[in-house]
Design a protein around this motif. Structure first.
Motif, PDB file in Angstrom:
ATOM      1  N   SER A 105       0.846  -1.187   0.000  1.00 47.14           N
ATOM      2  CA  SER A 105       0.000   0.000   0.000  1.00 47.14           C
ATOM      3  C   SER A 105       0.885   1.242   0.000  1.00 47.14           C
ATOM      4  CB  SER A 105      -0.920   0.007   1.226  1.00 47.14           C
ATOM      5  OG  SER A 105      -1.722   1.159   1.247  1.00 47.14           O
ATOM      6  N   PHE A 106       0.544   2.198  -0.854  1.00 46.27           N
ATOM      7  CA  PHE A 106       1.272   3.462  -0.949  1.00 46.27           C
ATOM      8  C   PHE A 106       0.254   4.591  -0.807  1.00 46.27           C
ATOM      9  CE2 PHE A 106       3.211   0.208  -3.544  1.00 46.27           C
ATOM     10  CZ  PHE A 106       4.562   0.256  -3.213  1.00 46.27           C
ATOM     11  N   GLU A 107       0.411   5.385   0.229  1.00 48.62           N
ATOM     12  CA  GLU A 107      -0.545   6.463   0.471  1.00 48.62           C
ATOM     13  C   GLU A 107       0.143   7.820   0.349  1.00 48.62           C
ATOM     14  OE1 GLU A 107      -3.814   8.000   3.793  1.00 48.62           O
ATOM     15  OE2 GLU A 107      -2.962   5.967   3.907  1.00 48.62           O
ATOM     16  N   THR A 108      -0.469   8.709  -0.407  1.00 45.46           N
ATOM     17  CA  THR A 108       0.039  10.074  -0.556  1.00 45.46           C
ATOM     18  C   THR A 108      -1.107  11.049  -0.352  1.00 45.46           C
ATOM     19  OG1 THR A 108      -0.294   9.863  -2.957  1.00 45.46           O
ATOM     20  CG2 THR A 108       1.934   9.504  -2.114  1.00 45.46           C
ATOM     21  N   ARG A 109      -0.779  12.249   0.061  1.00 47.23           N
ATOM     22  CA  ARG A 109      -1.788  13.290   0.290  1.00 47.23           C
ATOM     23  C   ARG A 109      -1.569  14.444  -0.678  1.00 47.23           C
ATOM     24  NH1 ARG A 109      -5.217  12.708   4.316  1.00 47.23           N
ATOM     25  NH2 ARG A 109      -4.864  10.942   5.722  1.00 47.23           N
ATOM     26  N   LEU A 154      -4.754   6.277  -2.260  1.00 44.91           N
ATOM     27  CA  LEU A 154      -4.313   4.995  -1.735  1.00 44.91           C
ATOM     28  C   LEU A 154      -4.110   4.066  -2.930  1.00 44.91           C
ATOM     29  CD1 LEU A 154      -3.771   3.426   0.907  1.00 44.91           C
ATOM     30  CD2 LEU A 154      -6.119   2.592   0.764  1.00 44.91           C
ATOM     31  N   ALA A 155      -2.841   3.901  -3.309  1.00 44.57           N
ATOM     32  CA  ALA A 155      -2.485   2.978  -4.379  1.00 44.57           C
ATOM     33  C   ALA A 155      -2.107   1.661  -3.716  1.00 44.57           C
ATOM     34  CB  ALA A 155      -1.328   3.529  -5.198  1.00 44.57           C
ATOM     35  N   ALA A 156      -2.939   0.635  -3.879  1.00 44.20           N
ATOM     36  CA  ALA A 156      -2.795  -0.525  -3.003  1.00 44.20           C
ATOM     37  C   ALA A 156      -3.226  -1.816  -3.680  1.00 44.20           C
ATOM     38  CB  ALA A 156      -3.622  -0.312  -1.730  1.00 44.20           C
ATOM     39  N   GLU A 157      -2.629  -2.898  -3.175  1.00 47.11           N
ATOM     40  CA  GLU A 157      -3.070  -4.239  -3.539  1.00 47.11           C
ATOM     41  C   GLU A 157      -4.231  -4.673  -2.640  1.00 47.11           C
ATOM     42  OE1 GLU A 157       0.504  -6.977  -4.971  1.00 47.11           O
ATOM     43  OE2 GLU A 157       0.867  -6.162  -2.969  1.00 47.11           O
ATOM     44  N   THR A 158      -5.156  -5.398  -3.213  1.00 49.70           N
ATOM     45  CA  THR A 158      -6.200  -6.078  -2.457  1.00 49.70           C
ATOM     46  C   THR A 158      -6.109  -7.562  -2.785  1.00 49.70           C
ATOM     47  OG1 THR A 158      -7.687  -4.164  -2.488  1.00 49.70           O
ATOM     48  CG2 THR A 158      -8.686  -6.320  -2.081  1.00 49.70           C
ATOM     49  N   HIS A 159      -5.895  -8.394  -1.779  1.00 54.18           N
ATOM     50  CA  HIS A 159      -5.815  -9.826  -2.003  1.00 54.18           C
ATOM     51  C   HIS A 159      -7.205 -10.444  -1.898  1.00 54.18           C
ATOM     52  CE1 HIS A 159      -1.250 -10.348  -0.980  1.00 54.18           C
ATOM     53  NE2 HIS A 159      -1.478  -9.581  -2.016  1.00 54.18           N
ATOM     54  N   ARG A 183       6.762   9.584  -9.628  1.00 55.19           N
ATOM     55  CA  ARG A 183       6.961  10.897  -9.006  1.00 55.19           C
ATOM     56  C   ARG A 183       5.732  11.370  -8.253  1.00 55.19           C
ATOM     57  NH1 ARG A 183       8.440  15.614 -11.493  1.00 55.19           N
ATOM     58  NH2 ARG A 183       7.129  15.184 -13.306  1.00 55.19           N
ATOM     59  N   GLY A 184       4.529  11.060  -8.776  1.00 49.86           N
ATOM     60  CA  GLY A 184       3.319  11.558  -8.140  1.00 49.86           C
ATOM     61  C   GLY A 184       2.869  10.753  -6.942  1.00 49.86           C
ATOM     62  N   LEU A 185       2.937   9.417  -7.060  1.00 50.24           N
ATOM     63  CA  LEU A 185       2.414   8.550  -6.004  1.00 50.24           C
ATOM     64  C   LEU A 185       3.505   7.833  -5.226  1.00 50.24           C
ATOM     65  CD1 LEU A 185      -0.639   7.001  -7.906  1.00 50.24           C
ATOM     66  CD2 LEU A 185      -0.530   9.105  -6.539  1.00 50.24           C
ATOM     67  N   GLY A 186       4.745   7.988  -5.622  1.00 47.95           N
ATOM     68  CA  GLY A 186       5.852   7.437  -4.852  1.00 47.95           C
ATOM     69  C   GLY A 186       5.911   5.933  -4.808  1.00 47.95           C
ATOM     70  N   ILE A 187       5.453   5.267  -5.860  1.00 52.66           N
ATOM     71  CA  ILE A 187       5.517   3.803  -5.912  1.00 52.66           C
ATOM     72  C   ILE A 187       6.927   3.420  -6.350  1.00 52.66           C
ATOM     73  CG2 ILE A 187       4.600   1.734  -7.026  1.00 52.66           C
ATOM     74  CD1 ILE A 187       1.938   3.208  -7.281  1.00 52.66           C
ATOM     75  N   GLY A 188       7.650   2.750  -5.462  1.00 51.83           N
ATOM     76  CA  GLY A 188       9.065   2.489  -5.695  1.00 51.83           C
ATOM     77  C   GLY A 188       9.382   1.121  -6.244  1.00 51.83           C
ATOM     78  N   TRP A 189       8.390   0.394  -6.749  1.00 52.71           N
ATOM     79  CA  TRP A 189       8.645  -0.944  -7.281  1.00 52.71           C
ATOM     80  C   TRP A 189       9.476  -0.886  -8.558  1.00 52.71           C
ATOM     81  CZ3 TRP A 189       2.932  -2.913  -6.866  1.00 52.71           C
ATOM     82  CH2 TRP A 189       2.707  -3.410  -5.588  1.00 52.71           C
ATOM     83  N   ASN A 190      10.268  -1.954  -8.770  1.00 48.01           N
ATOM     84  CA  ASN A 190      10.916  -2.148 -10.061  1.00 48.01           C
ATOM     85  C   ASN A 190      10.013  -2.908 -11.026  1.00 48.01           C
ATOM     86  OD1 ASN A 190      13.323  -0.867  -9.344  1.00 48.01           O
ATOM     87  ND2 ASN A 190      14.107  -2.718  -8.351  1.00 48.01           N
ATOM     88  N   ARG A 191       8.939  -3.449 -10.501  1.00 53.80           N
ATOM     89  CA  ARG A 191       7.999  -4.218 -11.320  1.00 53.80           C
ATOM     90  C   ARG A 191       7.361  -3.312 -12.379  1.00 53.80           C
ATOM     91  NH1 ARG A 191       2.823  -6.246  -8.233  1.00 53.80           N
ATOM     92  NH2 ARG A 191       4.434  -6.739  -6.716  1.00 53.80           N
TER      93      ARG A 191
END
Length: 485
Positions: free
Chosen positions: A22-26, A41-46, A369-377
């Motif tokens: 989960s990656f949360e930004t304001r 909230l950029a997030a996985e849901t299992h 840059r906007g949501l800060g998702i740092g995955w290499n995927r």
């Protein structure tokens, strides 16, 4: 000497999946003149299998306004189609709080840098937004022993997205909120299928509205199989709109009257002529030929050679052949040049390569840059394997023979409207769309037990992604706002 029996080594087991990321930004933004604080909230849901083990990870982008009352604050679930496409097109083109700006006049976006701007037309002042990427697209994937293709089919896809929506409503405590679905292209098929899943079997999830952007519900309207005249009839008014756009047809009484004439001709003269086939009297054939040529800008000689049938890919190559140009599929306002001018089919789709780099750039910039998702995927924009392996018929329900058929979820929409008097439906149509033409949507409404009085039909001076055209983007957003109330 004796030896003890040895047991076979245990089969290796896959490690359990990691906890959902989960990656949360304001953020702050101004939408339709209203300043708002919101979070993403950029997030996985299992989603679990029957044993409670995670079988699918659905990644979504939830844009949520702070301090909103959940019992009155609407939430809209948004997805694109393909099948096999992620939600970036609606996310970065029209409905998200940031968007990519491309030329409105059908010229290519070219190479960067591109204009990625705050989207003041985003409807975040009216509704929270959840952009959903089904498994196999974006960052979403199947987990554990589940295979990727377990998610790739009309029925399986609808089941997973429906399950995601129920889970999201529970996790975010939003069951009391008004609920909307918004899909584009195959996403309209998905939207109706998902709504049907959630309305049936005492699931009890009714929607306030379903927005269908560039809809395809009855695939018979788009299947150019020999012997099926419905596709020719459904596409013909878009050929006419395109011919008028390029000055190859005239409209002395205006475009609306011209397109109404094309619709009437398609249903009252063209369809009977195609059904008559070799029984068509020569004099009648000549009348139909002349009128078809006048409306579509195609020569009588070429139309006679095709036996009056106009396959859209052929049309895209033939219409502007004398100028050495082809026209786009998703939007016929776009033109391209092929390796040579002699072929029957265009090399590729000019309306696709004109904007794809801009959109892929926009979503990846927004993610990093906007949501800060740092995955290499990598973010899977389009999964061609999913499209090629898509199961259109779904699981066999009994032992009776499965006869050849085609996908048609339109009767599901009719049932939803009959059973939910509060459901509102908007169908947004691009006049230059040769993927899901506007007359195909009109024929679908007329022929599948759907109350046309409950459908808000809107039309735009653009193609499949009508929001590429700035005036049409504004009109689309305005129509969505009026429709939601």
């Amino acid at each position: 000497m004796t030896t003890e029996p040895t047991s076979a080594p245990a089969a290796p087991t896959a490690p359990p999946p990691a906890a959902p990321a989960s990656f949360e930004t304001r953020h702050d933004g101004t939408f339709h003149g209203t300043g708002l604080a919101y979070r993403c909230l950029a997030a996985e849901t299992h989603l679990p299998d029957a044993k409670g083990e995670p079988r699918a990870s659905v990644f979504s982008f939830s844009y949520l306004v702070d301090d909103a009352a959940p019992e009155t604050r609407p939430v809209t679930f948004v997805f694109n189609g393909g099948p096999g496409s992620a939600s970036l097109w609606l996310h970065m083109g029209a409905l998200g709080p940031r968007r990519i700006v491309v030329p409105s006049d059908g010229t290519p976006a070219g190479s960067g840098p591109y204009g990625i701007v705050d989207n003041e037309l985003c409807n975040l002042d009216k509704t929270d937004l959840v952009f959903v990427d089904p498994p196999g697209t974006g960052y979403s994937r199947m987990l554990g022993a589940a295979k990727p293709e377990d998610a790739w089919g009309l029925d399986a896809d609808a089941e997973l997205v429906a399950e995601f929506i129920k889970t999201w409503l529970t996790v975010h405590r939003r069951w009391a909120s008004p609920r909307y679905l918004c899909g584009e292209s195959y996403g309209t098929t998905r939207a109706v299928a998902v709504a049907g899943k959630l309305a049936g079997g005492l699931a009890g999830v009714a929607f306030n509205g379903i927005a269908l952007i560039s809809a395809i519900l009855d695939f018979h309207t788009a299947r150019f199989e020999r012997g099926n005249p419905l596709a020719d009839v459904s596409f013909m008014p878009t050929y006419a709109a395109t011919a008028l756009h390029y000055g190859l047809a005239t409209a002395p009484d205006g475009r609306d009257a011209f397109l109404d004439e094309a619709r009437r001709f398609a249903m009252e003269e063209y369809l009977p002529a195609l059904v008559a086939g070799s029984r068509l009297a020569p004099a009648r054939q000549q009348r139909v030929l002349r009128k078809l040529s006048r409306l579509t800008g195609l020569s009588e000689t070429w139309l006679e050679r095709t036996r009056l049938r106009i396959e859209p890919t052929r049309f895209r190559k033939e219409l502007l052949r004398d100028t050495g140009l082809t026209v786009g599929r998703f939007d016929t306002r776009y033109t391209g040049r092929d390796y040579d001018d002699a072929g029957e089919l265009p090399d590729t789709d000019a309306s696709s390569y004109a904007v794809d780099s801009a959109y892929v750039t926009a979503i990846n910039d927004h993610l990093t840059r906007g949501l800060g998702i740092g995955w290499n995927r990598p973010y899977m924009v389009f999964n061609r394997e999913a499209l090629l392996k898509w199961d259109w018929l779904g699981p066999r329900k009994d032992d009776t023979p499965r006869w050849p058929g085609y996908v048609n979820v339109a009767p599901v929409l009719g049932k939803l409207l009959r059973e939910n008097p509060g459901l509102r439906v908007l169908m947004a149509n691009g006049l230059y769309d040769l993927a899901t033409p506007f007359h195909a949507a009109e024929n679908t409404i007329a022929g599948n037990g759907i109350d046309a009085g409950r459908i808000a039909m809107t039309y735009y001076d653009a193609g499949h992604m009508m929001y590429l055209h700035e005036p049409s983007l504004g009109a689309l957003v305005g129509d969505l706002r009026a429709w939601m109330g």
